[in-house]
Write an enzyme that holds these catalytic residues in place. Sequence first.
Site, short mmCIF file in Angstrom:
data_model
loop_
_atom_site.label_atom_id
_atom_site.label_comp_id
_atom_site.label_asym_id
_atom_site.label_seq_id
_atom_site.Cartn_x
_atom_site.Cartn_y
_atom_site.Cartn_z
N GLU A 98 53.11 57.25 72.11
CA GLU A 98 53.27 57.54 70.66
C GLU A 98 51.91 57.51 69.98
O GLU A 98 50.89 57.32 70.63
CB GLU A 98 54.17 56.49 70.03
N ASP A 152 49.42 50.42 61.97
CA ASP A 152 49.33 51.87 62.22
C ASP A 152 48.25 52.54 61.39
O ASP A 152 48.48 53.54 60.71
CB ASP A 152 50.68 52.54 61.92
C1 6LW Z 1 54.93 53.35 64.93
C2 6LW Z 1 54.51 53.43 66.34
C3 6LW Z 1 54.09 52.03 66.46
O1 6LW Z 1 55.60 54.45 64.44
O2 6LW Z 1 55.03 51.25 65.86
O3 6LW Z 1 52.28 50.63 66.79
C4 6LW Z 1 55.82 52.13 65.06
N1 6LW Z 1 52.95 51.72 66.93
O4 6LW Z 1 53.46 54.28 66.64
C5 6LW Z 1 56.12 51.46 63.75
O5 6LW Z 1 54.93 50.88 63.25
#
Ligand code: 6LW
Length: 502
Positions: free
Chosen positions: A174, A14
């Site tokens: 996300e 991330d």
């Molecule tokens: C993070 C989400 C994700 O909050 O995995 O790769 C979750 N993306 O955006 C935890 O790393």
Amino acid sequence: MIYNNPVIAGFHPDPSICRVGDDFYLVNSTFEYFPGIPVYHSKDLVNWQQIGHCITRNEQLALSKGQPNGSGLFAPAIRYHDGIFYVICTNVTYDDTYGGNFIVWSENPEGDWSDPVYIDAQGIDPSLFFDEDGKVYYTGTNNGIYLCEINPKTGEILGEKQYIWEGSGGSNPEGPHIYKKDGWYYLLISEGGTEYGHMITMARSEKIAGPYVACEKNPVLTNRSLDTPVKAVGHADLVDDADGNWWAVCLGIRPLGYPFRHNLGRETMLVPVTWESGEWPLFGENGMLPLTVETDKLNGKQNERKGVYQEHFHTKELAPCWNFIYNPVSELYKIENEGLVLYGNECSLSEADSLAWVGRRQEDHECIARTQVIFEREQDGEEAGITIYMNNLHHYEAALTRIDDKGYIILRRQIGSLWKIERQIPYVKDKVVFELHCSKEFYTFWYGESKEELKFLGKGETDYLTTEVGGRFTGNYIGLYAAGNGNRCRKGAKFRWFEYQV
Ligand code: 6LW
């Protein structure tokens, strides 16, 4: 120049990045590990040095226990505005530990960072956008991407939260970030989940509150269903360099083999981007990220990974590569001039609790770790040694211990609810050197009175210490530990030195 991904190896998921003049700063998520949210610095985007952490004081926040690899500090975002660095993040808790979305800030990226300012906003993956009119916006993830105005110093929400995009139809929209370029507000997100279907999608609008129109070429970046050594590419953040070239950092994984399983966690990758005026950005090679990148937009040379990292625990504070599991308990460890002393408490390695455990990431598939430990065992069951650790239910370790009043060296493997002492060798001396050889196939342990005269102890398949078998969001650590397994250890275990060799 040619560079190899990852640019920050090992468990560094991330990533979020910002630039101040010629200096780049990057942060990663760290979940249950402490200190939390490492801050990295680079001048060339391929060579990174850790300069500190955002969360360094127990008083800043508490990490909740019991959900290995799945609670704690999720995806952060770093932004710089008017002389201040802001990092926004989420402390995910599953018990009554106080958590939620928060901002820490500092005038100095090395820290110290402020205490968290909590935000009345739900979900994960928060980000900040500083608009040209002085307004500051929070983008968040909670069953879709939402936006609201915010005061970044107080965390106060200044207005309605409104959903601005649901994504292009992939699961788990996300990781939102907003960028302003050529009169457009660009929204970048991840979809598909942070595994093999991971992808980056984008939309843009003439107004920050929308309506956002999806890029017709979505996903703009993905390695899904492609025959590439880097998989699960996603969770990206865009940045321009001082010459006006655009780049993205993102996470990716390097599986061991087939069927795909990865043991190093999600690592930080660098993606070259072409972003013409008024156009959509073009990522990597036709939207795919290769392991090796050739580019004429970077000068310099990527540092060699080969070498030996030597630690003698001489400094008052542990070097920033060393982490604890959850908030550290001060009476469980002490740095003395002759080494790191760990005082095992009643816990065993298989408990998701505060342990006398200090670890650093395994950053390379092929590497060797070695340490010298001195441990006077005075009661049955106490142990101290070296462990390759995914979480409390997935680890292999070599340790000095005492059984029926006699001293032994053991090799133990735990895979889920199964555990077994593979080897038990009489060993009465208090001092031993352990060596751990890591490869894509096996973790192999050696022991001896010095590193020049080691004997084979045993090995375990690497396959069983992988995210796909028993992990979630983190990668393997090489840990030094002491455990009382029901009683507190009578004496401290002294780790005189540690080496990590590639
Ligand atoms: C993070 C989400 C994700 O909050 O995995 O790769 C979750 N993306 O955006 C935890 O790393």
